[in-house]
Design an enzyme around this catalytic site. Sequence first.
Site, PDB file in Angstrom:
ATOM      1  N   TYR A  25       0.964  -1.262   0.047  1.00 50.51           N
ATOM      2  CA  TYR A  25       0.073   0.042   0.039  1.00 50.51           C
ATOM      3  C   TYR A  25       0.955   1.212  -0.051  1.00 50.51           C
ATOM      4  O   TYR A  25       0.620   2.080   0.885  1.00 50.51           O
ATOM      5  CB  TYR A  25      -0.939  -0.237   1.334  1.00 50.51           C
ATOM      6  CG  TYR A  25      -2.035   0.676   1.304  1.00 50.51           C
ATOM      7  CD1 TYR A  25      -3.299   0.464   0.322  1.00 50.51           C
ATOM      8  CD2 TYR A  25      -2.235   2.107   2.023  1.00 50.51           C
ATOM      9  CE1 TYR A  25      -4.246   1.329   0.144  1.00 50.51           C
ATOM     10  CE2 TYR A  25      -3.193   2.934   1.652  1.00 50.51           C
ATOM     11  CZ  TYR A  25      -4.483   2.539   0.991  1.00 50.51           C
ATOM     12  OH  TYR A  25      -5.616   3.380   0.826  1.00 50.51           O
ATOM     13  N   SER A  27       3.215   3.865  -3.044  1.00 48.40           N
ATOM     14  CA  SER A  27       2.819   4.743  -4.131  1.00 48.40           C
ATOM     15  C   SER A  27       2.015   4.131  -5.020  1.00 48.40           C
ATOM     16  O   SER A  27       0.870   4.651  -5.238  1.00 48.40           O
ATOM     17  CB  SER A  27       4.283   5.168  -4.991  1.00 48.40           C
ATOM     18  OG  SER A  27       4.038   5.596  -5.943  1.00 48.40           O
ATOM     19  N   SER A  52       1.969   1.583   6.366  1.00 48.25           N
ATOM     20  CA  SER A  52       1.219   1.405   5.097  1.00 48.25           C
ATOM     21  C   SER A  52      -0.155   0.601   5.714  1.00 48.25           C
ATOM     22  O   SER A  52      -1.381   1.014   5.114  1.00 48.25           O
ATOM     23  CB  SER A  52       1.676   0.337   3.991  1.00 48.25           C
ATOM     24  OG  SER A  52       2.564   0.976   3.468  1.00 48.25           O
ATOM     25  N   GLN A  84      12.137  -6.454  -2.914  1.00 47.23           N
ATOM     26  CA  GLN A  84      11.404  -7.135  -1.855  1.00 47.23           C
ATOM     27  C   GLN A  84      10.498  -8.430  -2.346  1.00 47.23           C
ATOM     28  O   GLN A  84      10.052  -9.215  -1.673  1.00 47.23           O
ATOM     29  CB  GLN A  84      10.460  -6.364  -1.125  1.00 47.23           C
ATOM     30  CG  GLN A  84      11.193  -5.000  -0.041  1.00 47.23           C
ATOM     31  CD  GLN A  84      11.943  -5.682   1.099  1.00 47.23           C
ATOM     32  OE1 GLN A  84      11.420  -6.793   1.610  1.00 47.23           O
ATOM     33  NE2 GLN A  84      13.061  -5.077   1.174  1.00 47.23           N
ATOM     34  N   HIS A 107       5.196  -3.999 -12.898  1.00 47.35           N
ATOM     35  CA  HIS A 107       6.673  -3.800 -13.557  1.00 47.35           C
ATOM     36  C   HIS A 107       7.154  -5.302 -13.783  1.00 47.35           C
ATOM     37  O   HIS A 107       7.010  -6.132 -12.970  1.00 47.35           O
ATOM     38  CB  HIS A 107       7.567  -2.876 -12.629  1.00 47.35           C
ATOM     39  CG  HIS A 107       8.981  -3.002 -13.046  1.00 47.35           C
ATOM     40  ND1 HIS A 107       9.176  -2.569 -14.525  1.00 47.35           N
ATOM     41  CD2 HIS A 107       9.994  -2.503 -12.490  1.00 47.35           C
ATOM     42  CE1 HIS A 107      10.481  -2.321 -14.694  1.00 47.35           C
ATOM     43  NE2 HIS A 107      10.901  -2.464 -13.648  1.00 47.35           N
ATOM     44  N   GLU A 194      13.798   5.614 -17.075  1.00 47.38           N
ATOM     45  CA  GLU A 194      14.368   6.203 -15.692  1.00 47.38           C
ATOM     46  C   GLU A 194      15.645   6.421 -15.588  1.00 47.38           C
ATOM     47  O   GLU A 194      16.123   7.415 -14.902  1.00 47.38           O
ATOM     48  CB  GLU A 194      13.479   5.378 -14.429  1.00 47.38           C
ATOM     49  CG  GLU A 194      14.041   4.073 -14.201  1.00 47.38           C
ATOM     50  CD  GLU A 194      13.130   3.360 -13.557  1.00 47.38           C
ATOM     51  OE1 GLU A 194      12.016   3.268 -13.476  1.00 47.38           O
ATOM     52  OE2 GLU A 194      13.831   2.103 -13.033  1.00 47.38           O
ATOM     53  N   GLU A 226      17.056  29.067 -12.521  1.00 47.30           N
ATOM     54  CA  GLU A 226      17.097  28.780 -13.706  1.00 47.30           C
ATOM     55  C   GLU A 226      17.257  27.308 -14.208  1.00 47.30           C
ATOM     56  O   GLU A 226      16.626  27.042 -15.253  1.00 47.30           O
ATOM     57  CB  GLU A 226      18.480  29.504 -14.173  1.00 47.30           C
ATOM     58  CG  GLU A 226      18.735  29.695 -15.467  1.00 47.30           C
ATOM     59  CD  GLU A 226      17.771  30.636 -16.119  1.00 47.30           C
ATOM     60  OE1 GLU A 226      17.599  31.705 -15.847  1.00 47.30           O
ATOM     61  OE2 GLU A 226      17.411  30.505 -17.445  1.00 47.30           O
ATOM     62  N   SER A 251      10.875  32.157 -26.195  1.00 50.08           N
ATOM     63  CA  SER A 251      11.131  33.514 -27.170  1.00 50.08           C
ATOM     64  C   SER A 251      12.070  32.900 -28.478  1.00 50.08           C
ATOM     65  O   SER A 251      12.810  31.662 -28.064  1.00 50.08           O
ATOM     66  CB  SER A 251      12.220  34.511 -26.418  1.00 50.08           C
ATOM     67  OG  SER A 251      13.283  33.881 -26.242  1.00 50.08           O
TER      68      SER A 251
HETATM   69  P1  NDP Z   1       6.468   1.694  -2.694  1.00 51.15           P
HETATM   70  O1  NDP Z   1       7.833   1.601  -2.072  1.00 51.15           O
HETATM   71  O2  NDP Z   1       5.872   2.909  -2.667  1.00 51.15           O
HETATM   72  O3  NDP Z   1       5.455   0.558  -1.542  1.00 51.15           O
HETATM   73  C1  NDP Z   1       5.664  -0.555  -1.278  1.00 51.15           C
HETATM   74  C2  NDP Z   1       4.797  -1.217  -0.229  1.00 51.15           C
HETATM   75  O4  NDP Z   1       5.179  -2.347   0.085  1.00 51.15           O
HETATM   76  C3  NDP Z   1       4.525  -0.444   1.176  1.00 51.15           C
HETATM   77  O5  NDP Z   1       3.244  -0.528   1.640  1.00 51.15           O
HETATM   78  C4  NDP Z   1       5.204  -1.198   2.091  1.00 51.15           C
HETATM   79  O6  NDP Z   1       5.060  -1.292   3.356  1.00 51.15           O
HETATM   80  C5  NDP Z   1       5.158  -2.689   1.624  1.00 51.15           C
HETATM   81  N1  NDP Z   1       6.172  -3.444   1.917  1.00 51.15           N
HETATM   82  C6  NDP Z   1       7.660  -3.466   1.591  1.00 51.15           C
HETATM   83  N2  NDP Z   1       8.114  -4.474   2.104  1.00 51.15           N
HETATM   84  C7  NDP Z   1       7.072  -5.443   2.808  1.00 51.15           C
HETATM   85  C8  NDP Z   1       7.310  -6.637   3.061  1.00 51.15           C
HETATM   86  N3  NDP Z   1       8.663  -7.138   3.368  1.00 51.15           N
HETATM   87  N4  NDP Z   1       5.961  -7.154   3.492  1.00 51.15           N
HETATM   88  C9  NDP Z   1       5.045  -6.749   3.226  1.00 51.15           C
HETATM   89  N5  NDP Z   1       4.886  -5.430   2.742  1.00 51.15           N
HETATM   90  C10 NDP Z   1       5.702  -4.807   2.303  1.00 51.15           C
HETATM   91  O7  NDP Z   1       6.316   0.710  -3.857  1.00 51.15           O
HETATM   92  P2  NDP Z   1       5.884   1.352  -5.358  1.00 51.15           P
HETATM   93  O8  NDP Z   1       4.496   1.628  -5.227  1.00 51.15           O
HETATM   94  O9  NDP Z   1       6.974   2.321  -5.832  1.00 51.15           O
HETATM   95  O10 NDP Z   1       6.227   0.223  -6.230  1.00 51.15           O
HETATM   96  C11 NDP Z   1       5.674  -1.150  -6.393  1.00 51.15           C
HETATM   97  C12 NDP Z   1       5.546  -1.619  -7.774  1.00 51.15           C
HETATM   98  O11 NDP Z   1       5.020  -0.880  -8.725  1.00 51.15           O
HETATM   99  C13 NDP Z   1       7.019  -1.772  -8.089  1.00 51.15           C
HETATM  100  O12 NDP Z   1       7.054  -3.020  -9.015  1.00 51.15           O
HETATM  101  C14 NDP Z   1       7.253  -0.807  -9.323  1.00 51.15           C
HETATM  102  O13 NDP Z   1       8.482  -0.967 -10.177  1.00 51.15           O
HETATM  103  C15 NDP Z   1       6.125  -0.529  -9.675  1.00 51.15           C
HETATM  104  N6  NDP Z   1       5.930   0.764 -10.280  1.00 51.15           N
HETATM  105  C16 NDP Z   1       5.967   1.889  -9.336  1.00 51.15           C
HETATM  106  C17 NDP Z   1       5.844   3.328  -9.820  1.00 51.15           C
HETATM  107  C18 NDP Z   1       5.764   4.200  -9.017  1.00 51.15           C
HETATM  108  O14 NDP Z   1       5.074   5.322  -9.280  1.00 51.15           O
HETATM  109  N7  NDP Z   1       6.468   4.234  -7.795  1.00 51.15           N
HETATM  110  C19 NDP Z   1       5.527   3.425 -11.441  1.00 51.15           C
HETATM  111  C20 NDP Z   1       5.175   2.254 -12.182  1.00 51.15           C
HETATM  112  C21 NDP Z   1       5.367   1.090 -11.681  1.00 51.15           C
HETATM  113  P3  NDP Z   1       5.815  -0.348   4.539  1.00 51.15           P
HETATM  114  O15 NDP Z   1       4.819   1.011   4.655  1.00 51.15           O
HETATM  115  O16 NDP Z   1       5.597  -1.192   5.758  1.00 51.15           O
HETATM  116  O17 NDP Z   1       7.014  -0.224   4.034  1.00 51.15           O
HETATM  117 MG    MG Z   2      10.276   1.944 -12.969  1.00 49.21          MG
HETATM  118 MG    MG Z   3      15.215  32.175 -19.998  1.00 51.44          MG
END
Ligand code: NDP
Ligand code: MG
Ligand code: MG
EC number: 1.1.1.86
Length: 340
Positions: A25, A27, A52, A84, A107, A194, A226, A251
């Site tokens: 839960y 991004s 989360s 992870q 992903h 990226e 800038e 411009s």
């Molecule tokens: P985040 O780091 O934002 O979120 C990770 C979530 O996983 C958190 O809720 C975290 O909880 C939980 N978590 C981490 N470790 C564990 C664990 N060991 N057991 C249970 N829960 C866990 O990840 P993203 O949203 O950035 O990325 C998720 C996927 O989406 C990836 O595959 C990424 O490549 C893909 N993606 C991401 C984009 C982005 O905008 N960031 C864009 C497009 C794709 P806690 O709060 O407890 O740490």
């Molecule tokens: Mg990526």
């Molecule tokens: Mg300028």
Amino acid sequence: MVKVYYNGDVNEEVLSGKKIAVIGYGSQGHAHALNLKESGADVVVGVRKGKSFNKAASDGVEVTTVKEAAAQADVVMVLLPDEQQQKVYEEEIKDQLQPGNALVFAHGFNVHFNQIVPPEFVDVFLVAPKGPGHLVRRTFEDGAGVPALFAVYQDVTGQAKDLALAYAKAIGGARAGVLETTFKEETETDLFGEQAVLCGGLTSLVKAGFETLVEAGYQPELAYFECLHELKLIVDLMYEDGMAGMRYSISDTAQWGDFVSGPRVVDARVKESMKEVLNDIQSGKFAKDWIVENQVNRPQFNAINNRESEHQIETVGRKLREMMPFVKPKRKEVVASAKN
Ligand code: NDP
Ligand code: MG
Ligand code: MG
């Protein structure tokens, strides 16, 4: 031309009666869970106890352990950090998968680089929004959406493609356009984008510009405005109307400078370096190095992160942004961590 799917092309009925587990839960996780729920899907979030978990509960989403959510669901969307995923998949998800379930990613990294090998009795596909999770949520709330890619890796039910499209529609992606790809193409292009352009290329370009001005004796505050602040205004124009649209607004002097000096800065050598970056992605070298870096607890990642966050462009920028309360970070934790 490649087919782009929009809302009208997608039958969301394939999701009805199916329970979707959103694992993680963060991004992406919060955006998928809330958007799916508001699109009428039956959603349960699976995440470890902590920040989360509490956020999901306070957002009014059904939330439980990863294992329990995976056990209940027909569709399991894995939105954990890429590094992870293998561990959590092996320990808490794998044994909960039933024949005909769907295992889904945003992903292709872990499947493409063989970190996760799904059982042959489940559908496997990805739905990857081409934007940060916070925008996946915000644009959805605004009635818009972030474009998305989908790819089918394994189709045992004959429904994997329809499911992927329905999922993409339910998170708002089909309002902006959904494209079909493969795990290989999504993974390699996402990593390249990226690294070379969106994050790596951009921060290095901005920093080099800032340092060039400051080293030449110009005021750091002016160099910040800038080379960093103004970037958003230019990017917004490109986003709305392409490069030609941006050039229409600047411009003619700026446009002439763009034409004659841009290619001197980002020259043929830069493209050669980009090819090397792409080669390391395609060969699996980048993935292997990143997996090893995580196995030894990220010594380089942490050292570089600390050094970068102390760069003059950050200290100057923090002060200037404090005076511009209208430039508010949408993610409060960024400010908190920057101040610690
Ligand atoms: P985040 O780091 O934002 O979120 C990770 C979530 O996983 C958190 O809720 C975290 O909880 C939980 N978590 C981490 N470790 C564990 C664990 N060991 N057991 C249970 N829960 C866990 O990840 P993203 O949203 O950035 O990325 C998720 C996927 O989406 C990836 O595959 C990424 O490549 C893909 N993606 C991401 C984009 C982005 O905008 N960031 C864009 C497009 C794709 P806690 O709060 O407890 O740490
Ligand atoms: Mg990526
Ligand atoms: Mg300028």
